[in-house]
Write a protein that holds these residues in place. Structure first.
Motif, mmCIF file in Angstrom:
data_model
loop_
_atom_site.group_PDB
_atom_site.id
_atom_site.type_symbol
_atom_site.label_atom_id
_atom_site.label_comp_id
_atom_site.label_asym_id
_atom_site.label_seq_id
_atom_site.Cartn_x
_atom_site.Cartn_y
_atom_site.Cartn_z
ATOM 1 N N PHE A 417 0.830 -1.203 0.000
ATOM 2 C CA PHE A 417 0.000 0.000 0.000
ATOM 3 C C PHE A 417 0.868 1.259 0.000
ATOM 4 O O PHE A 417 0.627 2.200 -0.760
ATOM 5 C CB PHE A 417 -0.926 0.008 1.219
ATOM 6 C CG PHE A 417 -1.880 1.175 1.240
ATOM 7 C CD1 PHE A 417 -3.022 1.175 0.461
ATOM 8 C CD2 PHE A 417 -1.627 2.281 2.038
ATOM 9 C CE1 PHE A 417 -3.894 2.255 0.468
ATOM 10 C CE2 PHE A 417 -2.482 3.372 2.057
ATOM 11 C CZ PHE A 417 -3.635 3.354 1.270
ATOM 12 N N ALA A 418 1.907 1.263 0.852
ATOM 13 C CA ALA A 418 2.793 2.431 0.909
ATOM 14 C C ALA A 418 3.507 2.640 -0.421
ATOM 15 O O ALA A 418 3.601 3.767 -0.927
ATOM 16 C CB ALA A 418 3.803 2.269 2.042
ATOM 17 N N SER A 419 4.010 1.558 -1.012
ATOM 18 C CA SER A 419 4.738 1.707 -2.266
ATOM 19 C C SER A 419 3.794 2.120 -3.396
ATOM 20 O O SER A 419 4.168 2.902 -4.280
ATOM 21 C CB SER A 419 5.480 0.414 -2.622
ATOM 22 O OG SER A 419 4.594 -0.668 -2.772
ATOM 23 N N ALA A 420 2.548 1.631 -3.380
ATOM 24 C CA ALA A 420 1.587 2.031 -4.407
ATOM 25 C C ALA A 420 1.255 3.511 -4.294
ATOM 26 O O ALA A 420 1.100 4.206 -5.307
ATOM 27 C CB ALA A 420 0.313 1.195 -4.289
ATOM 28 N N ALA A 421 1.140 4.009 -3.058
ATOM 29 C CA ALA A 421 0.864 5.434 -2.861
ATOM 30 C C ALA A 421 1.979 6.285 -3.459
ATOM 31 O O ALA A 421 1.725 7.273 -4.158
ATOM 32 C CB ALA A 421 0.696 5.732 -1.373
ATOM 33 N N TYR A 422 3.220 5.871 -3.219
ATOM 34 C CA TYR A 422 4.342 6.651 -3.739
ATOM 35 C C TYR A 422 4.515 6.495 -5.246
ATOM 36 O O TYR A 422 5.057 7.380 -5.905
ATOM 37 C CB TYR A 422 5.630 6.303 -2.974
ATOM 38 C CG TYR A 422 5.809 7.196 -1.774
ATOM 39 C CD1 TYR A 422 6.491 8.397 -1.880
ATOM 40 C CD2 TYR A 422 5.225 6.874 -0.553
ATOM 41 C CE1 TYR A 422 6.618 9.251 -0.795
ATOM 42 C CE2 TYR A 422 5.338 7.719 0.534
ATOM 43 C CZ TYR A 422 6.037 8.909 0.413
ATOM 44 O OH TYR A 422 6.139 9.767 1.477
ATOM 45 N N ARG A 423 4.032 5.381 -5.807
ATOM 46 C CA ARG A 423 4.084 5.258 -7.270
ATOM 47 C C ARG A 423 3.192 6.292 -7.950
ATOM 48 O O ARG A 423 3.421 6.650 -9.106
ATOM 49 C CB ARG A 423 3.660 3.856 -7.704
ATOM 50 C CG ARG A 423 4.731 2.794 -7.531
ATOM 51 C CD ARG A 423 4.500 1.590 -8.424
ATOM 52 N NE ARG A 423 3.228 0.944 -8.187
ATOM 53 C CZ ARG A 423 3.010 0.005 -7.260
ATOM 54 N NH1 ARG A 423 4.006 -0.365 -6.469
ATOM 55 N NH2 ARG A 423 1.827 -0.546 -7.118
#
Length: 525
Positions: A417-423
């Motif tokens: 979830f965190a990495s998707a937000a930053y993508r």
């Protein structure tokens, strides 16, 4: 955890009220030359782990030799063609073609200019194409079901092809789309790295949840060896084995690794005595080391260097402090070497561990630095418009489900979830929480005090991986009220929570700020 929802407008208003010191920091940073962007520091290449419903269509390293869209006709033909996929060449030689996702076989055999090909219906209007294979596996028939990572055939050069490669295509609702952004958005970037088999996605009993990308096997022993050449492993006394298992469960290690050290040091307590260097106890600790790392293993309220339960629990504590759960095989070997500085010792321990059954280390195999230090405090923080975009995306996903190993689009674990937000703002982070922190420490961000947290900062703390390993990540939403947003656990999914309790009670609690970097697009996920 207390679930709280708060207005985004209030949070964004806080971002413009930054302390003067932070504003001064931004002013003194050396700006890049005109047109130049700050690039992300990359993690070291190595095997990623297949998590979630998608993966790369090969387990080997590879390069993309031809992209999606218009290109010169293959084989030197006149004019151009529209390439409805990407060409993947495996390294160092042709290898297995694997299903990028589970599906049903629609085509299996000669398929126009793609030669021997397979087309899978992956559901939800998506299908994937695998072309130019030398041969297909016998089990691949029209109508058969395949699982993610199942072998479809062997890379080749059949059909309209000038050399060994795999044509990989993706269609969505009948239209060919560029596989590169599609796979990145689905948590399986086509970055050329090996992809290991997925580890078992089991949540330890009693724990609220975990994340994907976790797990790698203990490495095999190498050379030289010493004691293990003439001292075979002995049967472990049941009481001692119980201590190994208990300590391994607490620190998320294979118990066989602790048994390997116990065998090497004292034959599981049969050869107790103070060494010539002054080391004591079943796992042979120097008193000075014990003073720092000694822990109570039997619950009697004290850490006794001569107590077997305490000695074994301390060995597990020490190994995890030395980084045994990070960096794959190299990390395991470095930790054992840190326990006793001799290469033969490392190989002896691994030999004994293998003889006792080996096992899987619950950690991330990616190399991305040590995680120590405070990162690069000279980096400018994210621009407010980028923070607004990532938090708006996160807020729009409140209520999404939590599943360990999931990569979206509406089901996540904490790190995906965190990495998707930053993508959403063009920044690609590694797949797991513990390596995301190392990625930041290696130069992509900087650590800040929890009292100085700002919206969009990342919070890391220990969780299901034991007290010495980061196992959870979430994003600061409103620092004034200690509100964070993230994929929390299977019960509440993506939710807003109060991190005050974790800040006070977790063994590890760190807040990191991502720098205003541009994505290089090459680091591990």
């Amino acid at each position: 955890m207390k679930k709280v929802v708060i207005g985004l407008a209030m949070v964004l208003a806080l971002m413009v009220a930054a302390p003067l010191a932070a504003a001064v920091m931004i002013v003194v940073v050396s700006s890049p030359a005109a047109g130049e962007e700050l690039k992300a520091q990359e993690c070291q290449s190595g095997s990623t782990v297949a998590t979630g419903p998608w993966r790369a269509p090969t387990a080997q390293k590879y390069v993309i030799t031809s992209g999606f869209g218009h290109r010169t006709s293959p084989g030197g033909g006149i004019g151009s063609t529209y390439h409805e996929g990407v060409d993947i060449a495996m390294l160092p030689k042709p290898g297995s073609v694997l299903a990028a996702a589970a599906g049903t076989v629609k085509v299996a055999g000669p398929y126009s200019g793609l030669g021997n090909a397979v087309v899978l219906d992956n559901g939800s209007g998506v299908s994937t194409t695998y072309g130019h294979m030398a041969k297909l596996d016998a089990k691949i028939k029209v109508g058969s079901k395949v699982t993610i990572g199942q072998r479809l055939g062997l890379e080749g050069s059949t059909g309209n092809s000038t050399g060994n490669h795999l044509h990989f295509g993706v269609t969505e609702n009948g239209k060919y789309i560029n596989p590169v952004p599609f796979m990145s958005q689905h948590g399986a970037p086509l970055n050329g790295q090996r992809v290991a088999p997925p580890p078992p996605k089991k949540t330890p009993p009693g724990d609220p949840g975990g994340e994907g990308g976790i797990g790698f096997p203990l490495p095999p022993p190498g050379k030289p060896r010493k004691a293990s050449l003439h001292n075979p492993p002995i049967v472990i006394p049941s009481a001692i084995k119980a201590f190994y298992v208990k300590a391994a469960k607490h620190y998320k290690l294979p118990w066989t690794l602790l048994a390997g050290i116990g065998m090497e040091e004292t034959s599981h307590g049969f050869n107790l005595g103070v060494s010539s260097a002054g080391a004591q106890g079943l796992m042979q600790f120097m008193p000075s080391t014990w003073a720092t790392y000694g822990v109570d293993g039997d619950g009697d309220g004290k850490a006794d260097i001569d107590n077997n339960a305490d000695s074994i629990m301390t060995a597990a504590n020490y190994l995890t402090k030395l980084g045994v759960t990070t960096g794959g095989a190299a990390g395991v070997k470095r930790a054992i070497f840190g326990y006793n500085h001799a290469q033969w010792y490392v190989n002896d321990v691994l030999y004994y561990a293998a003889k006792y059954g080996g096992g899987t280390v619950q950690g991330d195999p990616t190399e991305c630095g040590t995680g120590k230090g405070n990162g690069n405090p000279d980096l400018p923080p994210l621009k407010s418009k980028r923070v607004k975009k990532l938090l708006t995306w996160a807020k729009n996903h409140l209520g999404d489900n939590y599943v360990m190993g999931a990569n979206g689009p509406h089901t996540w674990d904490c790190s995906s979830f965190a990495s998707a937000a930053y993508r959403q703002i063009g920044i690609t982070m590694p797949r797991t929480a513990q390596v995301q922190q190392k990625w930041l420490a290696s130069g992509n961000g900087f650590r800040v005090s929890p009292s100085d947290a700002k919206p969009g900062d990342l919070i890391f703390f220990d969780s299901y991986l034991g007290p010495n390993a980061i196992g959870h990540v979430e994003m600061v939403f409103n620092p004034a009220t200690h509100q964070a947003i993230g994929a929390q656990n299977p019960k509440i999914g993506v939710a807003m929570t109060d991190y005050s309790h974790d800040m006070k009670n977790k063994h590890i609690f760190q807040v990191w700020r991502v720098g205003d970097i541009a994505d290089s697009g090459k680091h591990t996920m």
